[in-house]
Design a protein around this motif. Sequence first.
Motif, mmCIF file in Angstrom:
data_model
loop_
_atom_site.group_PDB
_atom_site.id
_atom_site.type_symbol
_atom_site.label_atom_id
_atom_site.label_comp_id
_atom_site.label_asym_id
_atom_site.label_seq_id
_atom_site.Cartn_x
_atom_site.Cartn_y
_atom_site.Cartn_z
ATOM 1 N N SER A 1 0.830 -1.206 0.000
ATOM 2 C CA SER A 1 0.000 0.000 0.000
ATOM 3 C C SER A 1 0.859 1.249 0.000
ATOM 4 O O SER A 1 0.531 2.260 -0.620
ATOM 5 N N GLU B 1 -6.899 1.360 -0.451
ATOM 6 C CA GLU B 1 -7.226 0.228 0.399
ATOM 7 C C GLU B 1 -8.463 0.491 1.265
ATOM 8 O O GLU B 1 -9.330 -0.351 1.405
ATOM 9 N N ASP C 1 -5.766 -1.161 -4.865
ATOM 10 C CA ASP C 1 -5.199 -1.759 -3.660
ATOM 11 C C ASP C 1 -6.236 -2.699 -3.055
ATOM 12 O O ASP C 1 -7.204 -2.273 -2.438
ATOM 13 N N GLU C 2 -6.029 -3.954 -3.266
ATOM 14 C CA GLU C 2 -6.929 -4.996 -2.756
ATOM 15 C C GLU C 2 -8.398 -4.703 -3.057
ATOM 16 O O GLU C 2 -9.221 -4.595 -2.168
ATOM 17 N N PHE D 1 -2.853 -3.149 7.006
ATOM 18 C CA PHE D 1 -4.286 -3.405 6.988
ATOM 19 C C PHE D 1 -4.653 -4.805 7.450
ATOM 20 O O PHE D 1 -5.515 -4.995 8.311
HETATM 21 MG MG LIG Z 1 -2.044 -2.636 2.221
#
Ligand SMILES: [Mg+2]
Lengths: 240, 326, 291, 366, 255
Positions: free
Chosen positions: A41, A83, A161-162, E153
Amino acid sequence: MLSIKNLGVYHGYVQAINNLSLEAKEGELLVILGANGAGKSTLLGTIAGLYRPSAGEIIFRNNSIAGQKPDQVVKQGISLVPEKREIFSSLSVLDNLMLGAFHRYRKDKSELMNDVKEIMELFPALKGRERDQAGSLSGGLQQMLAIGRGLMSRPTLLMLDEPSIGLAPLVVREIMSILVQLKKKGVTIILVEQNTKSALKVADSVLVMERGGITHSGSSSDVIADSLIQEAYLGKAHTN
Amino acid sequence: MHLKNHKGLILLLFLLVIPLKLDSNYLYSTLVIIAIYSIVVQGLGILMGYAGQVSFGHAAFFGLGGYTAAILTTRFHWPTLLALLAAAILPGIIAAIIGRQTLKLRELYLALATLGFGILVHIIFNEGGELTGGPSGMSGIPNLTIGTISFDNDQKFYLLVWFMLLIILVGIYNLVHSRTGRALCSIRESEYAAENAGVDCARLKLQAFIFSALLAGLAGGLYTFYVTFISPSPFSFHTSVQFVLMAVIGGLGTFWGPLLGAVVVVSLNELLREIVPLLIPGAGGEYQIIIYGIILVGLMIFQPKGLSSIGRYFRQPPKKELKPEG
Amino acid sequence: MGEQLLQLLLTGLTLGSIYSIIALTLVTTFNVTGILNLAQGEFVVIGALIAVSLQGTGMPMAAVFLVSVILVGILGGLLERLTINRARGASSLGMLIITIGLSISLRGLALLIWGTDTYSLPAFSQGGSIMIGGAALNPQSIWIFSLVAVTLAGLYGFFEHTFWGKAVKASVYNQTGARLQGINLNTISLLAFVSAGGLGAAAGVSIGPITMVTYDMGFMLGVKGFVAAAIGGLSNVGGAVIGGILLGILESFSSGLISSGLKDAISIIILLGVLLIRPEGIIGAIRERKI
Amino acid sequence: DVKSTTASANEPYKIGAVLDISGNSSSLGVPERDTLLMMVEKLNSEGGINGHPVDLTIMDNKSDETESVLAVKTLIEKGSLAILGASSSGTSMAMIKTVESEKVPMISLAAASSIVEPTSDRKWVFKTAQSDIVMISKIISYLKKNNLNKIAFLYMNNSYGDNGKKALTAAVKNSGISIVAEEKFDANDKDMTPQLSKVKASEAQVVIVWAIPPSASILTKNFKDVGLTIPLIHSHGVGNQKFIELAQGAADDTLLPIGKLSVAQQIPDNDPQKKVLESYIADYAKKYNSEPNSFGGYAWDAFNLLVSALEKAGPDREAIRGELEKTQGFVGISGVFNMSPEDHNGLKEDSAVLVKVDQGKWKLIE
Amino acid sequence: MLLELSGISKHFGGIMAVKDIGFGVKEGSILALIGPNGAGKTTLFNIITGTLLPETGSVTINGRELVGLKPYEIASAGITRTFQNLQLFGSMTVLENVMAGAYLRSKKGFLRSFFSFPGTCREEKRIREESLILLEEIGLAETAGLPATQLPFGKQRLLEIARALASKPALVLLDEPAAGLNPSETEALTDYLKKLKTKGTAMILIEHDMQTVMEAADRIVVLNFGQIIAEGTPAEIQAHPEVIKAYLGEDEKIA
Ligand SMILES: [Mg+2]
Ligand SMILES: Nc1ncnc2c1ncn2[C@@H]1O[C@H](COP(=O)(O)OP(=O)(O)OP(=O)(O)O)[C@@H](O)[C@H]1O
Ligand SMILES: Nc1ncnc2c1ncn2[C@@H]1O[C@H](COP(=O)(O)OP(=O)(O)OP(=O)(O)O)[C@@H](O)[C@H]1O
Ligand SMILES: [Mg+2]
């Protein structure tokens, strides 16, 4: 089109990116894998201008964009779907999408409305909810909105991002096929994914990050064949 | 944070400060004022820094304590110690009454409601007629007496307030390093998650509010007995802002913040009064105010987390810091 | 009795016009930067004081108005660059403290330059009060209302009907999100303070003929404006005007009919009532879902 | 005192002043500061007190009571022989405990009579501003002469207005005069029409107002606006040209009791104060190019009272206090002072005059 | 049954978020709740934990009615949760987050904390040790001293789980715990959840990662447009045509 050399980035006292270099070719779909905290990230955020690198270079289409602010970066056609989604939760779904096109906004809204319509086709679940507050959507719907907003800017380099977080399996597949279509239209894509299986299906090339640097790189078939990577990033279920 | 050290530091402060022998009443009284303000800000620090609830009305509790002590001793001839106790308790009760509804409000709206409460109480002091002495205030308040000791000079008063402050510091140290302190922090960070961990947020916020009102009231009572004159003007919105200022300047959510904030704000005022005329001959109060404002702004720019976070620099290796782009 | 009530209404409208214009300037900054600018009252005062000085040189009133708007606009921008802009790491409370510091310094500066004297400014138009059914209306308040109306229309149009307005609002809700769409927060914040300064000065010059001008009146004006803005919902330009007028009328009626000593108390109680019943103000935003 | 005799002859006498230079009461503190600076410069250039120059330290308490306490303590610590100030009642009251316990003479520049009363608790405290009752008796005799016995009283909601109200209420008791309307307003108020429309609805024959500008000026304008035609009497709080200026023509015909400073030219030549007043006005005009006001006058009085006490007593706080209390026939700006152990102000009704605003100027009317 | 839902309905404006939902969770079992985005899964969690009040229906734990109770009361009845949109105590350290989660396992109030009786210290020490063990188990031990916001995260999600477990609840509601974890991390988590189950903790699991769901769940409930469209064992659900059509997709191969 994008070339990064010897990048270093700090979060406070923590070095999140360390001497990282990479290349992305025009129209390529690049997948980045890596464990939690590898710095994925941070890498995307740095390209987008959210973080200022402490060392290294980021060259986008022969322009050095390292240290530029996000608004300058966006103008050059780079868009990041972050994200944590970062949607404008008090604004309506429609306003969120329109703001995605902020830097290419013109008096004539019809073109933008067309694009909005297209996004709605991609995510039928958002249909009929244009006037709802974005914050009242379910987590997955917000994720769709964030992706939609990213697409609204018509980027030449799209970073996600994801994006699969929180999305139902059907939708994940849908998104992956959208990415393939975009790629065919010439958009370069950098995809950070933990949903390795889906991502590898569409990847042209794959990078593996560990502790702020790149440890493996290659085509997606190379990576799938690498047993070490398999164990670390695909899980034993896949190995079986 | 290295928690173990703090208790030792308090003890050290205790040993250093309490037997302090000065031959300056001025210094003593500056220290008295610092301690009195610091007591208010300790409570406010719990409320704002830990529970995350902003109050722009604490001058009202400070004043309620002050007026309670003044009225009980002059109009009803209560013993001073009892009046001091009442000075703490009454604002606590009032906080309990208004807190339940008020604390449902969030952030700026809470700030606004407490601001309104502060203005309201200030009006009551002004309009209190015979009871409060109206805008002219009340004089003839007796000295505080505990047992046979009368706190009639600066040094004795100094010993008393610092002793109280240190007790409060120890208590707050315990509080913030207990499950209650953690629960308060968790309210500040996310009420949803805190509730889900079993914290009765409404109740705990109310407790913190009452606690801060008690301390403000106690400080108000001490103030009254120290100056022996009271009028509405020291309890205006302006003072509430000063308290918030001290809390933020010192550092929210830190143990030493409130004390540091009170020390810095009071002594900055005093220092400027001394220094400015030396730097700018013939300068009046104007320059003091200008410089005071500039220093406040500067502190917030260069030390946005408050002064007590300066300590951080000594604990961690100085490395290049990443600045988010503006 | 009827005449007295009418008089109270007119007075309330005059006061209301003053509070509205200040509330409007507060809301503008708040809407754009998320900062509650406690130095707003000082912009108003400095605008008025500059006008006093300019007017002393014999400049025509229209030019005085314009020049002081420009000067204070520049001052606002300058202060933003020197302080707010450099304090990106500060929390919203920290920002509040910065504006408090600014207001203290600006007040000191005003004291230094203009002293403690009270000044008056000439009304925009000649002539005494306008009599309406036996009650008097200060003609200056019509000017103030016009200013409120123009500002309101401008701001409303901007925030609700322009794309830039949306972008500006978005940046308050989510800074990272806004930056990623290419919105330049830096410029927005600068513009917000320039317009806060300019609008503040405009307010100062136009209320000066009624209120007179002293270096230290900004604080009270700021608090009243804040209360008015809050009644209206803090982030809503229309609400700010309604809140201001409501506050003015409330004050006027409660001092005329109940007790002048309690008029502030009454308006505060109303404010608290509004807050407890409708925490988002009379016209407020809907709460967002967080979980 | 042994020490002081051995000290060199021209060792300076230290005096401290605590004034409300910034904050709410700055309109009082600033002219007081200017006057004091002027006086001390003049005194020292003329050789000081018996050869001792005066070393005056002025501190700004920001109109804040707590700061007042701290300021007076530093001054005492630094060896001030006496304290001048503070400018307003609250800030003065806050200093009393300190000067009483440290035994330092203090001369307040504020009006409230509670500053020097009861004298049993105010051994060390004096003041130079006339108490409100002095002014009010002037008004009462005017009312009686003109047979006005229903009054409306409007006052500012602060300690100035509050003290005026207390004094007036006490004075009209058993005098046949009744207060038929009583209203107050805030110092920050921008419009007093609501209060005045209430007065208009009452049967008052005269309106008495206890306030200072700018609110007093706004009120005077509003008074005309709502169409009130009965007499308007202000207090001495509006006793400066600013009031008339700000009222923009509406002040004409307003009456008020006031110290003699504003009408110095109009008072008869045989008035004992005439010479003093004229010299203060001349000095002030020379230094600051403007007219002094009564607040500056309080500072003038306080400073000179102290100087004359110092001349007799030398650098000894106890002796200074004694001399201050013995002051007799001291001709000052605010009046002729006659102090006694029971009276630490020493001004009587003759220290005030009644004036009327006539075409933008003060006019003596008796 | 440990937890029983019956007749739960709730709508927002024109959207029927959940409609007439009823099912039960047995002690020490894992029930998975799946369904398309916006089906009403999180809303159901909000209703169980008292964050939202349902318009109709009842929720009971061991027979005790929960509807109408405050969230903290429901927590002390033994139900905790994680949040889909993370709700960490950001500026507190990882360890402090978990210790805050253990709030219910200590008993000292405001005043007692202030005066710090010896008991408080002991209690504090116990909670700290227990929390460290929990962090160890979930793999966050090295980061114990970091502020929670500084975690990547994926680790933040794990921390939410640890915090929810800290009060040793009878039932944990997990809202997409594996989101943001890579496959091997997900597998580790799945193993951990299964281990927890054998120790007697019941769970409701919302998850879009089918591998996890199929491996961990004892039973599955499928929602679509606020209504239950299928309920059964993993094998049953995988073969359920309506589920495949609405949620899984035709060619999704599961484990
Ligand atoms: Mg990340
Ligand atoms: N705001 C921050 N402050 C301090 N450290 C941070 C911050 N954000 C990230 N880090 C640290 O930087 C490193 C890289 O984090 P990053 O978020 O880039 O990882 P990631 O690869 O995206 O992980 P994930 O897969 O969990 O999203 C981690 O060690 C993390 O702890
Ligand atoms: N507070 C609210 N206000 C308005 N609508 C809401 C609110 N909460 C939920 N909704 C709506 O209710 C529906 C169900 O939402 P919910 O969050 O329960 O979905 P979900 O099943 O958890 O979806 P996902 O898998 O995307 O998280 C959605 O359409 C959502 O927009
Ligand atoms: Mg959900």
